[in-house]
Design a protein around this motif. Sequence first.
Motif, mmCIF file in Angstrom:
data_model
loop_
_atom_site.group_PDB
_atom_site.id
_atom_site.type_symbol
_atom_site.label_atom_id
_atom_site.label_comp_id
_atom_site.label_asym_id
_atom_site.label_seq_id
_atom_site.Cartn_x
_atom_site.Cartn_y
_atom_site.Cartn_z
ATOM 1 N N THR A 4 0.828 -1.204 0.000
ATOM 2 C CA THR A 4 0.000 0.000 0.000
ATOM 3 C C THR A 4 0.861 1.252 0.000
ATOM 4 N N GLY A 5 0.575 2.134 -0.947
ATOM 5 C CA GLY A 5 1.244 3.425 -0.982
ATOM 6 C C GLY A 5 0.491 4.427 -0.139
ATOM 7 N N VAL A 6 -0.821 4.511 -0.358
ATOM 8 C CA VAL A 6 -1.671 5.418 0.408
ATOM 9 C C VAL A 6 -3.008 4.736 0.674
ATOM 10 N N SER A 45 1.493 11.020 4.590
ATOM 11 C CA SER A 45 1.239 9.855 5.433
ATOM 12 C C SER A 45 0.748 8.715 4.555
ATOM 13 N N ARG A 46 0.857 7.511 5.065
ATOM 14 C CA ARG A 46 0.346 6.360 4.309
ATOM 15 C C ARG A 46 -1.153 6.180 4.506
ATOM 16 N N SER A 47 -1.731 6.911 5.444
ATOM 17 C CA SER A 47 -3.172 6.843 5.676
ATOM 18 C C SER A 47 -3.689 8.273 5.808
ATOM 19 N N ARG A 99 -7.526 1.841 -1.178
ATOM 20 C CA ARG A 99 -6.063 1.815 -1.118
ATOM 21 C C ARG A 99 -5.488 1.951 -2.520
ATOM 22 N N ARG A 102 1.856 1.342 -3.923
ATOM 23 C CA ARG A 102 3.066 2.147 -4.169
ATOM 24 C C ARG A 102 3.417 2.131 -5.650
#
Length: 200
Positions: A4-6, A45-47, A99, A102
């Motif tokens: 997961t990128g974001v 941030s990733r989230s 999601r 990346r």
Amino acid sequence: MGDTGVELGGPETESYSLILWTENSSLVNKDTISLIGPELAEAGSRSIAFGRIVILSIEGFTEENTFRRCREMEQMRFLLDLKGFMIRAVPQFQREWSRVSRDAISRGFSLGVLGSSLMRLFRELDYVTGSEIIFITENEDAIRKIRSLTGDTARIIAAMNKMAEEMSFDCSECEYRDVCDEAEDLRRMRDACVGNAARR
């Protein structure tokens, strides 16, 4: 979160998803995608908190077809087939959790790509004459503000959903009675539903 990128609008942050429609096409900035906040590649941030508002110009809506068409428009997002993008869950009304990998972000996936793909899907509906999409990634506060601004609209949609799903027309017991009392179109839709139920 693996590749997961974001993560957009996950359970630990704010999320908001809303479709608005109007027969007044001048209220829709046709084929426009706007972004309030950073693009995915710049997300710190990733989230992140995530909001998506789709505004559609439509035609041919009646008391009999509005609920079906509303559901059809809501389901369009599940037809998205974009490599590296996945809708994880829609656990609550007007929330969306998705999601982006990346790899997809490194290959240029953006909210512009997502918005353009959604617009293409909406163009397939013969009653949609134009679309505009607003994405919000700024922060949780921005999502909460947007939700508060559209609260009345959300209650109308919730009332329509309850009316169609439950086929319950005991207005004295309904928590949306105030909504129907103020929304003439919703009253006409309710009356059409009552008539259809009586004919069954």
